[in-house]
Write a protein that holds these residues in place. Structure first.
Motif, PDB file in Angstrom:
ATOM      1  N   UNK A  67       0.833  -1.208   0.000  1.00  0.00           N
ATOM      2  CA  UNK A  67       0.000   0.000   0.000  1.00  0.00           C
ATOM      3  C   UNK A  67       0.866   1.257   0.000  1.00  0.00           C
ATOM      4  N   UNK A  68       1.921   1.234   0.794  1.00  0.00           N
ATOM      5  CA  UNK A  68       2.832   2.378   0.838  1.00  0.00           C
ATOM      6  C   UNK A  68       3.479   2.608  -0.520  1.00  0.00           C
ATOM      7  N   UNK A  69       3.924   1.538  -1.149  1.00  0.00           N
ATOM      8  CA  UNK A  69       4.564   1.659  -2.471  1.00  0.00           C
ATOM      9  C   UNK A  69       3.577   2.160  -3.525  1.00  0.00           C
ATOM     10  N   UNK A  72      -1.470   4.217  -1.587  1.00  0.00           N
ATOM     11  CA  UNK A  72      -2.902   4.075  -1.287  1.00  0.00           C
ATOM     12  C   UNK A  72      -3.072   3.695   0.177  1.00  0.00           C
ATOM     13  N   UNK A  73      -4.291   3.831   0.671  1.00  0.00           N
ATOM     14  CA  UNK A  73      -4.593   3.374   2.017  1.00  0.00           C
ATOM     15  C   UNK A  73      -5.101   1.938   1.945  1.00  0.00           C
ATOM     16  N   UNK A  74      -4.890   1.214   3.003  1.00  0.00           N
ATOM     17  CA  UNK A  74      -5.321  -0.183   3.076  1.00  0.00           C
ATOM     18  C   UNK A  74      -6.826  -0.236   3.293  1.00  0.00           C
ATOM     19  N   UNK A  75      -7.458  -1.193   2.648  1.00  0.00           N
ATOM     20  CA  UNK A  75      -8.880  -1.473   2.869  1.00  0.00           C
ATOM     21  C   UNK A  75      -8.944  -2.671   3.811  1.00  0.00           C
ATOM     22  N   UNK A  86      -4.622  -3.882  -0.501  1.00  0.00           N
ATOM     23  CA  UNK A  86      -4.192  -2.620  -1.088  1.00  0.00           C
ATOM     24  C   UNK A  86      -4.604  -2.659  -2.553  1.00  0.00           C
ATOM     25  N   UNK A  87      -5.206  -1.569  -3.015  1.00  0.00           N
ATOM     26  CA  UNK A  87      -5.762  -1.559  -4.361  1.00  0.00           C
ATOM     27  C   UNK A  87      -5.426  -0.247  -5.050  1.00  0.00           C
ATOM     28  N   UNK A  96      -7.089  -2.508 -12.542  1.00  0.00           N
ATOM     29  CA  UNK A  96      -6.826  -2.434 -11.110  1.00  0.00           C
ATOM     30  C   UNK A  96      -5.747  -3.434 -10.724  1.00  0.00           C
ATOM     31  N   UNK A  97      -4.827  -2.971  -9.890  1.00  0.00           N
ATOM     32  CA  UNK A  97      -3.851  -3.857  -9.256  1.00  0.00           C
ATOM     33  C   UNK A  97      -4.322  -4.024  -7.816  1.00  0.00           C
ATOM     34  N   UNK A  98      -4.561  -5.263  -7.411  1.00  0.00           N
ATOM     35  CA  UNK A  98      -5.085  -5.542  -6.071  1.00  0.00           C
ATOM     36  C   UNK A  98      -4.182  -6.578  -5.397  1.00  0.00           C
TER      37      UNK A  98
END
Length: 145
Positions: A67-69, A72-75, A86-87, A96-98
């Protein structure tokens, strides 16, 4: 980001990782070169998971790193029996990369529910009804997947 006890998100051998990247580029080139090739109307998702056998705490740490890379924020749906992920959406949301961790409890619950699978039989009448419901939902714009 990685260490010998926590291989992190890049746990594949570099040659396998590069083959996946090359394959994605080849797919993009193929679709761009032939506009007549159909693509999904709901977009595409590249789904990845922490290495198999990783404990929940370590897998959560890997998702946090991803998520940091991605910026984005974690769901976190764990309180409701869900996943930790992380999405990153690209191309106006069409791609989308999930990166998903399925907690041990959620996996065990899924396996328990799925253990009844062989005991359920759907009749042709039920299958036809289900398909008619899906078709109507498509026409109404209610169906998203």
């Amino acid at each position: 980001m990685t260490n010998p006890t926590n291989p992190g998100p890049s746990h594949l051998q570099p040659s396998v990782r590069q083959q996946i990247i090359d394959g994605l580029r080849a797919l993009a080139d193929l679709l761009e070169a032939d506009p007549a090739l159909p693509v999904g109307r709901h977009g595409y998702e590249f789904l990845s998971f922490p290495p198999p056998g990783m404990h929940d705490a370590a897998a959560i740490a890997v998702v946090d790193q991803v998520a940091e890379r991605l910026g984005v924020t974690v769901d976190d749906d764990r309180p409701w029996g869900g996943h930790y992920e992380a999405c990153k959406s690209l191309a106006a949301g069409w791609v989308t990369y999930r990166f998903v961790h399925i907690p041990a409890r959620a996996a065990a619950e899924h396996q328990a529910r799925n253990s009844y699978r062989d005991n359920i039989t759907v009749t042709d009448d039920q299958a036809d009804c289900d398909q008619a419901d899906r078709d109507q939902a498509d026409r109404d714009g209610r169906r998203v997947a």
